[in-house]
Design an enzyme around this catalytic site. Structure first.
Site, PDB file in Angstrom:
ATOM      1  N   SER A 159       3.193  -0.187   2.600  1.00 44.21           N
ATOM      2  CA  SER A 159       2.259  -0.386   3.705  1.00 44.21           C
ATOM      3  C   SER A 159       1.695  -1.808   3.621  1.00 44.21           C
ATOM      4  O   SER A 159       2.459  -2.763   3.668  1.00 44.21           O
ATOM      5  CB  SER A 159       1.177   0.694   3.673  1.00 44.21           C
ATOM      6  OG  SER A 159       0.469   0.743   4.891  1.00 44.21           O
TER       7      SER A 159
ATOM      8  N   GLU B 227       7.262   8.054  10.070  1.00 39.60           N
ATOM      9  CA  GLU B 227       6.110   7.214   9.748  1.00 39.60           C
ATOM     10  C   GLU B 227       4.869   7.547  10.589  1.00 39.60           C
ATOM     11  O   GLU B 227       3.786   7.799  10.071  1.00 39.60           O
ATOM     12  CB  GLU B 227       6.454   5.731   9.989  1.00 39.60           C
ATOM     13  CG  GLU B 227       7.424   5.145   9.011  1.00 39.60           C
ATOM     14  CD  GLU B 227       6.761   4.626   7.739  1.00 39.60           C
ATOM     15  OE1 GLU B 227       5.539   4.767   7.601  1.00 39.60           O
ATOM     16  OE2 GLU B 227       7.489   4.098   6.884  1.00 39.60           O
TER      17      GLU B 227
ATOM     18  N   HIS C  90       4.117   8.528   6.913  1.00 40.21           N
ATOM     19  CA  HIS C  90       3.762   7.299   6.214  1.00 40.21           C
ATOM     20  C   HIS C  90       3.186   7.615   4.833  1.00 40.21           C
ATOM     21  O   HIS C  90       2.290   8.457   4.697  1.00 40.21           O
ATOM     22  CB  HIS C  90       2.723   6.543   7.052  1.00 40.21           C
ATOM     23  CG  HIS C  90       2.358   5.186   6.565  1.00 40.21           C
ATOM     24  ND1 HIS C  90       3.231   4.127   6.578  1.00 40.21           N
ATOM     25  CD2 HIS C  90       1.192   4.707   6.052  1.00 40.21           C
ATOM     26  CE1 HIS C  90       2.623   3.053   6.113  1.00 40.21           C
ATOM     27  NE2 HIS C  90       1.388   3.375   5.778  1.00 40.21           N
TER      28      HIS C  90
END
Length: 536
Positions: free
Chosen positions: A217, A345, A448
């Site tokens: 990330s 995600e 995610h």
């Protein structure tokens, strides 16, 4: 269904990792019963005493730069002041300043936070081990390196793992006209940590010539950005980018309905303009005195403006160009890269919206019209709720492809032109929830950050895996650490992972799932409609 407050942006951006690490502080902080003698290692600033866990050792809360407090706030990281005697390295350093979140429950106002943690496997090898330097995520607003217990990676993969804190939000990304380093203080911290590794890796049994920079990330975006930073030359030999490719871009309404286009990168000029505006809001409007005025503010006061500084800056000495532009022009460090994302995600982002105000058939059509205008019907056909199951799942799939999947593939291809590149997709849709709201209309799937428990024990706790998931976690650690050893993620007993070829019409993307045949080649272009997205 329109939300126009930009204050909603950081919550969603940070949610993936903040939720993923909501399990408490890492186990490396505690010294379990064991041998009475604790390991001592000499660093260039002084000796540190760690903790022996049997098959691995940890050294927690090791300073790599001077505390960025007082006059050092918003300055490049300064050297650590050497100490005499032996410094205990059995307690974690403070998280960098941030508002309360799922990872750092009470938040933090402590700017004395530039610490790292080292995990070293017990080994009979006489050669230095590869070093993996891990940058945490959290939307450049939250997180801490100590949330990642790296002992499985270190022991199984025979690598030294270093997890790093770096300045966040207004402390790491603030910019102001005439302020040297504007917008890049957090990135400069990361480079300072890498230089610490270059000076000290050998003392911990690591090879300073074989360092892999890795992150997820915001940590992945940082890693990709460091690939394009001239001052990072020679600081790492390989890179792992998880859900943070340089081309990642949040189009209109992707972060949250009503939020316009949002990029993790901001020009220096735009950032300095934002800094001037926020300085005035904080009572420091006079340009000649603004910086001294702001340096006199307590950290808690500055956190009120934190959400305005969740982007890293380019057009600076540290990051001369927007990173994706630098990749297109071939201006990056030609080191092997392992890069990928999760299959679903944006379900993590949509989960927050779904929890607050569910996406209905009517609101989905409204979102498409507001986002795509006259082309809304085309995208409604491609991402039909009838195909994906619910309007929420269709919206999540559309934005997974638009924001992460296809931009990551585009970045893979840019990298593969000039350096060995290995692309992956994490696809275990039964992965443990890492802290997101759940809804019957929106199974989280491989959202995610859901790959993180397969590589680390988040918060010091091993995830509740099935036997098949435990096996996949071992295989992923094997791939990641094989890459750290050799620059190619292949080893005995693993399904072969070919490097990406720029000539492939259907480029090779290694998909990770459980069970027999779970690791296989993905039909990426079809699965994520990337040909359509490449046409705009």
């Amino acid at each position: 269904m329109r939300f126009t407050s930009r204050r909603l942006v950081p919550f969603v951006l940070a949610a993936g990792l903040a939720g993923a690490t909501c399990l408490g502080s890492s186990a490396v902080a505690a010294a379990p019963p064991g041998p009475p003698e604790r390991p001592v290692v000499a660093t260039d600033a002084g000796s540190v005493r760690g903790v022996d866990h049997g098959d691995y050792r940890t050294f927690a809360g090791v300073p790599y730069a001077a505390p960025p407090v007082g006059p050092l706030r918003w300055r490049s990281p300064a050297p650590v002041r050497p100490w005499s005697g032996v410094r205990d390295a059995d307690r974690l350093g403070s998280a960098c300043p941030q508002t309360p979140n799922g990872e750092v429950r009470g938040g933090s106002t402590n700017e004395d936070c530039l610490y790292l943690n080292v995990t070293v496997p017990r080994t009979d090898r006489h050669r230095p081990l590869p070093v993996v330097v891990w940058l945490h995520g959290g939307g450049f607003l939250t997180g801490t390196g100590s949330s990642y217990d790296a002992h499985r990676m270190a022991v199984r993969g025979q690598v030294v793992v270093v997890t790093v804190n770096y300045r966040l939000g207004i402390f790491g990304n603030f910019g102001y006209p005439g302020l040297p380093g504007s917008g890049d203080f957090g990135l400069a911290d990361q480079q300072a940590a890498l230089r610490w590794v270059q000076r000290n890796a050998g003392s911990f049994g690591g090879d300073r010539h074989n360092v892999t920079l890795a992150g997820e990330s915001a940590g992945g975006m940082s890693t990709c950005t460091q690939l394009t930073s001239p001052s990072a030359a020679g600081l790492f030999a390989k890179a792992i980018v998880q859900s943070g490719a340089c081309a990642v871009d949040f189009g209109k309404n992707a972060v949250y309905p009503g939020v316009d286009h949002f990029s993790p990168w901001i020009s220096s000029a735009d950032l300095q303009s934002a800094g001037r505006q926020d300085a005035a809001k904080l009572g420091c409007a006079q340009p000649a005195r603004a910086l001294s005025c702001l340096r006199g503010k307590p950290a808690a006061a500055l956190l009120s403006a934190n959400t305005d500084f969740q982007q890293v800056s380019y057009g600076t000495p540290l990051v001369p160009q927007r990173p994706v532009t630098a990749l297109r022009q071939g201006r990056f460090h030609k080191v092997p890269v392992l890069q990928g994302h999760t299959r679903d995600e944006m379900r993590a982002f949509v989960a927050t919206l779904q929890h607050q105000q569910p996406i209905t058939a009517d609101s989905y059509r409204a979102l498409l019209r507001d986002t795509f205008g006259d082309r809304a019907r085309q995208w409604a056909t491609v991402y039909s709720p009838a195909t994906y199951g619910t309007p929420a799942l269709a919206w999540a799939a559309l934005n997974t492809d638009r924001v992460f999947a296809c931009p990551t593939l585009a970045t893979d291809r840019l990298l593969a032109r000039q350096t060995p590149t290995y692309a992956y997709e994490f696809a275990d849709r039964q992965a443990p929830n890492v802290g997101y709201p759940e809804s019957p209309q929106l199974p989280l799937g491989a959202a995610h950050a859901t790959e993180l428990p397969y590589l680390f024990d988040l918060g010091g706790r091993h995830a509740r895996f099935t036997a098949a998931q435990d096996a996949l976690a071992g295989q992923m650690v094997d791939y990641w650490t094989a890459f750290a050893h050799t620059g190619a993620p292949n080893a005995r007993d693993l399904p072969r992972w070919p490097r990406m070829s720029t000539g492939d019409t259907a480029p090779y993307v290694q998909q990770f799932n459980t069970g027999p045949g779970g690791i296989h080649r993905a039909d990426f272009l079809t699965d994520h409609h990337c040909r359509l997205w490449s046409q705009g």
